[in-house]
Design an enzyme around this catalytic site. Sequence first.
Site, PDB file in Angstrom:
ATOM      1  CB  CYS A 227       7.481  -5.684   5.880  1.00  0.00           C
ATOM      2  SG  CYS A 227       8.611  -5.881   7.270  1.00  0.00           S
ATOM      3  NE  ARG A 232       4.576  -7.318   8.352  1.00  0.00           N
ATOM      4  CZ  ARG A 232       3.582  -6.494   8.032  1.00  0.00           C
ATOM      5  NH1 ARG A 232       2.443  -6.981   7.558  1.00  0.00           N
ATOM      6  NH2 ARG A 232       3.707  -5.203   8.177  1.00  0.00           N
TER       7      ARG A 232
END
Lengths: 275, 152
Positions: A227, A232
């Site tokens: 990410c 994430r």
Amino acid sequence: MTTAWLAEHLDDPGLAVVESDEDILLYDTGHIPGAVHVDWHTELNDPVTRDYVDAERFAALMSAKGIARDTTVVFYGDKANWWAAYALWVFSLFGHPDLRLLDGGRAKWEAEGRPMTTDAPDRPRTDYPVVERDDARIRAFRDDVLAHLGKPLIDVRSPDEYTGKLLHMANYPQEGALRGGHIPGAKNVPWARAANEDGTFKSRSELEALYQQELGLKPDDDVVVYCRIGERSSHTWFALTHLLGFEKVRNYDGSWTEWGNSVRVPIEREAEPST
Amino acid sequence: MTMAGSPLPARLVEIIEDFAASPPRDRLELLLEFSQSLPPLPTRYAEHPERLEPVPECQSPLFVAVEVDEDRRVHLFADAPAESPTTRGFAAIFHQALDGVPAEEVLAVPGDVAARLSLAEVVSPLRLRGATALLARIQRQVREQLVTAERA
């Protein structure tokens, strides 16, 4: 790990609850009774090199937090558990045996009206062993990703970050990268597609439909997820590894802040062809 | 503290000194206290959130509105959710430091002031960039209000 299960097992010896948040102050405003705080920025990262703490520092951190090698650690946090999943992934680098994620995280626990406190936890010091970090299994570095091009890559950022559009919007500063776009061949599956509205993970069959049927991945595929800085993508790493049983998923924690700043690495900008 | 041109607003200097004088752990407590001091929005904003400008550089939702009164003093209104105390803390610092301050003094605050709060060790870089972006948006709104006032 459900909130109901945790509520019943909060006092179990041999269990530690760890809160890891994006917001460093959030734990101090109130936390699950007995939970200790582990901050990704000040405690899991090396203060100088862009890397995680080494084996000695990790052992010292665990000992100070009252976590033993055989403790069951349950992580929870804000932002749909991004940082909780990230902390769990970092603990995994040190091979801590029993690591779990509280489904739905802090928001679900609070929404259910379960107890929160500002009382400091009382966990006696432990003597955590010094165990070397094993980066090879679940962590990918930039050169690993260059060698991986052509194999399954999942970019879990938003579609605008994936296409490079975000860095070009008017009045927005550059978000820590000089180039926008994605790693060639990466499929864009935003992390949130693995989650329900309340921050819990989707069911196994829904996750299979997404990653196996829609994306065509197989559980023995060699997969790299990334990410912006790897938080994430830890969420997606958790879903693939621990909910779907994929055997070789690596998180590229250098992610876009490294790739988008690296000289002469290939970048794609156009949206992927719709399938 | 080295400053070319206009001096920093007095309250901002005090805040910077308070942070600098505290050990790192206490700096977080200080920021937490600030977060608890952010005043609630007056009704004209609370009931009309569309009048507040979003600050998308912050990872958590943060909204800000600026008014410049007839004495060219700045009034600041900001809101962020309770579950984002760090964001609220930065908003409260700017509120305390800049509310009631002459517009020219607000515009003269250097863009790197968030980095002078001695928080780089404990707050992630993206957070500090969020605080810098908040100041930039406050200053831009002040400039726009001054232009509007001159035209009126």
